[in-house]
Design a protein around this motif. Structure first.
Motif, short mmCIF file in Angstrom:
data_model
loop_
_atom_site.label_atom_id
_atom_site.label_comp_id
_atom_site.label_asym_id
_atom_site.label_seq_id
_atom_site.Cartn_x
_atom_site.Cartn_y
_atom_site.Cartn_z
N TYR A 1 77.93 -28.95 10.39
CA TYR A 1 78.85 -29.60 11.63
C TYR A 1 79.95 -28.44 11.79
O TYR A 1 80.99 -28.31 11.28
CB TYR A 1 79.50 -30.98 11.31
N ILE A 2 79.57 -27.86 13.11
CA ILE A 2 80.53 -26.59 13.40
C ILE A 2 80.56 -26.62 14.68
O ILE A 2 79.96 -26.99 15.59
CB ILE A 2 79.88 -25.35 13.10
N ASP B 1 71.61 -24.57 4.49
CA ASP B 1 72.22 -23.47 3.38
C ASP B 1 72.65 -22.39 4.37
O ASP B 1 72.14 -21.75 4.88
CB ASP B 1 71.02 -22.98 2.66
N ALA B 2 74.15 -22.61 4.57
CA ALA B 2 74.97 -21.91 5.66
C ALA B 2 75.00 -20.60 5.17
O ALA B 2 75.06 -20.15 3.99
CB ALA B 2 76.37 -22.73 5.43
N SER B 3 74.84 -19.78 6.02
CA SER B 3 75.09 -18.26 5.91
C SER B 3 76.50 -17.99 6.04
O SER B 3 77.32 -18.53 6.36
CB SER B 3 74.04 -17.47 6.96
N ALA B 4 76.85 -16.71 5.77
CA ALA B 4 78.33 -16.09 5.92
C ALA B 4 78.69 -16.21 7.54
O ALA B 4 79.88 -16.53 7.78
CB ALA B 4 78.49 -14.62 5.44
N ASP B 5 77.50 -15.83 8.20
CA ASP B 5 77.72 -16.10 9.63
C ASP B 5 78.24 -17.80 10.18
O ASP B 5 79.15 -17.77 10.90
CB ASP B 5 76.76 -15.75 10.60
N ASP B 6 77.59 -18.68 9.53
CA ASP B 6 77.61 -20.05 9.81
C ASP B 6 79.13 -20.18 9.34
O ASP B 6 79.80 -20.88 10.21
CB ASP B 6 76.83 -20.77 9.01
N VAL B 7 79.58 -19.80 8.20
CA VAL B 7 80.91 -20.02 7.69
C VAL B 7 81.92 -19.51 8.56
O VAL B 7 83.03 -19.95 8.84
CB VAL B 7 81.00 -19.52 6.20
N ASN B 8 81.70 -18.11 9.00
CA ASN B 8 82.64 -17.50 9.67
C ASN B 8 82.82 -18.33 11.31
O ASN B 8 84.01 -18.34 11.76
CB ASN B 8 82.03 -16.05 10.29
N GLU B 9 81.64 -18.84 11.59
CA GLU B 9 81.81 -19.51 13.03
C GLU B 9 82.53 -21.03 12.78
O GLU B 9 83.44 -21.25 13.53
CB GLU B 9 80.37 -20.04 13.55
N ALA B 10 82.41 -21.39 11.56
CA ALA B 10 83.24 -22.66 11.17
C ALA B 10 84.68 -22.35 11.25
O ALA B 10 85.73 -23.16 11.69
CB ALA B 10 82.72 -23.30 9.93
N GLY C 1 85.69 -28.34 16.64
CA GLY C 1 86.41 -27.32 16.06
C GLY C 1 87.51 -28.10 14.99
O GLY C 1 87.82 -27.62 14.14
N VAL C 2 87.86 -29.23 15.16
CA VAL C 2 88.82 -29.84 14.67
C VAL C 2 88.40 -29.90 13.15
O VAL C 2 89.31 -29.94 12.16
CB VAL C 2 89.32 -31.32 15.18
#
Length: 488
Positions: free
Chosen positions: A10-11, A40-49, A206-207
């Motif tokens: 959820y991003i 399975d989140a990637s580093a890019d997914d975490v960065n987007e979050a 984004g909240v």
């Protein structure tokens, strides 16, 4: 075979798959089999979050619109209640909770905690007028403002995942922060469903964000080192908590840590119903997988033999009452994983080598099923300097230590690097006196409840820093600003 729904990320207000559709297996503790898939989140997914949470905090009125936050969090709380049965289902299959534990600490404790946090919202002092004071020859009106810290990285464990998720996420959102929740790899769906309910509630983009990952450290390391994240709230082991402090040092992040424990269960010599009280010390609820669980039983030497006999009876009577998936009264199932099973069994071996006497249990039980079953275990004739008395095992293992007198009991209880919880049984005045002398954050007298959603919870020493739940739990996510206005 039970199959749970696939957990999504959820991003930025959207439920979606991980980059490239990557997933990892969700393993059921009762069976040891795959029960579902999680994103399975990637580093890019975490960065987007992180980027989404930063935008939502910097560019919207989330942090200042208290009325809107309050109403939305009540709606979110109501959705949690509406999905109670689904949450219990996840707790049973993903967390490995027995039914008796699933409906109590796992789910109803979390739902009640959400209620209490929302009730505490009105107790927060957002602005204080300290009046006018003459300084430097003129009057100054002074205001103290309490406002949201910013972006929060919430890193949560697998033992009571919904309870801890709610404690961090609801408190931080009520405070006006934006949040990235990183659940433990073992319990991804209990985090993912919080994102699903946020989407249903209509959270602003984004909240609130949820990133699940099968990698033990990648997402957590990103959250703890990224300068866009202002605060880390972590619940887990003391060893990982120390790493988080190190990671956060380069950006001077505020760090709130709720860590390990080796809490004492003290039965005073003149405690009423002495045998029954001793029997109640068995470490069996949720297979002992609780940070504040009292796992050191301290009994007076004068009644030590009586205590040991009571425990023999208690463990013998419990031998057929655990590991039952469909039994409503069952409170003990498997441990979470093969890794945790191996950890528990390594301590059983350590205890025997140290010279403690194995009174009950101490074996793996494959006859209970294909999952991760360890017998309820009790060691007696334990010294407090043994590793099994000093180190957190996080499994169904009780150690029994004799003491000379009240002062000795206090000394033993405090002879630990931890200081999270504890319990004292005896005449009320004596028990309260002992509690006041114990260096720990949550103490029970004669079964009184010291861990609820409206009471601050946290530890002394290496059990952590800061407080979760209650008004104090919301205030952990606030900064304090002083404003002086020249009045003459």
């Amino acid at each position: 075979m039970v199959t749970l729904p696939e957990g999504k990320l959820y991003i930025d207000g959207k439920l979606r798959s991980a980059a490239g559709g990557k997933t990892y297996d969700n393993i059921g503790p009762w069976t040891g089999e795959v029960i579902g898939q999680a994103a399975d989140a990637s580093a890019d997914d975490v960065n987007e979050a992180i980027a989404a949470a930063r935008r939502a905090f910097d560019n919207t009125d989330w942090s200042t619109n208290r009325a809107m936050r309050y109403e939305l969090m009540k709606k979110y709380r109501d959705l949690l209640y509406a999905n109670r049965e689904k949450l219990v289902h996840i707790a049973r299959h993903e967390v490995g909770s027995a039914i008796g534990a699933a409906f109590r600490a796992q789910i109803d404790g979390a739902l009640s905690g959400a209620d209490r946090l929302i009730e505490c919202f009105d107790q927060v002092h957002w602005e204080e007028d300290l009046g006018i004071r003459n300084e430097n020859g003129y009057d100054t009106k002074r205001l103290v403002i309490h406002e949201a810290v910013g972006v929060v990285g919430a890193i949560t464990p697998w033992n009571v995942p919904l309870y801890v998720n709610v404690g961090k996420v609801v408190a931080a959102l009520l405070a006006g922060c934006t949040v990235i929740l990183k659940p433990a790899p073992d319990t991804p769906l209990m985090g993912a469903i919080m994102g699903e309910l946020a989407a249903e509630a209509g959270f602003p983009a984004g909240v609130f964000n949820v990133v699940t990952s099968g990698h033990a450290a990648m997402a957590g390391e990103m959250l703890t080192t990224d300068p866009r994240v202002d605060l880390i709230s972590f619940t887990g082991s003391t060893a990982v908590g120390k790493l988080i402090m190190q990671n956060g040092a380069s950006t001077l992040k505020r760090v709130f840590l709720e860590l390990g424990g080796k809490s004492a269960f003290i039965v005073l010599e003149d405690a009423p119903n002495f045998p029954m009280t001793v029997m109640g010390s068995m470490v069996v609820f949720h297979a002992g997988q609780g940070c504040a669980y009292p796992t050191r039983l301290l009994v007076p030497k004068s009644r030590y033999d009586e205590a040991v006999k009571a425990l023999e009876m208690a463990y013998a009577g419990f031998s057929t009452k655990w590991g039952l998936f469909d039994e409503p009264t069952c409170i003990m199932g498997p441990v979470i994983s093969k890794r945790q099973l191996d950890r528990v069994m390594s301590y059983v071996e350590i205890g025997q080598k140290e010279g403690a006497r194995l009174l009950a249990g101490g074996k793996v039980r494959p006859d209970k099923g294909g999952g991760f079953f360890v017998e309820p275990t009790c060691f007696v004739d334990v010294r407090n300097d043994m590793r099994i008395a000093q180190e957190e095992i996080f499994g169904p293992v009780l150690v029994v230590i004799p003491y000379e007198d009240e002062a000795d009991a206090i000394r033993i209880a405090n002879d630990s690097v931890y200081g999270l919880g504890g319990a004292v049984f005896g005449p009320t005045e004596s028990a309260v006196r002992v509690c006041r002398a114990i260096r720990a954050g949550a103490l029970s007298v004669n079964g009184g409840v010291s861990i609820t959603g409206d009471l601050p919870f946290g530890g002394y020493k290496q059990s952590g820093m800061g407080r979760e739940w209650g008004r104090e739990g919301i205030e952990e996510f606030l900064e304090t600003k002083a404003i002086g206005i020249r009045a003459s």
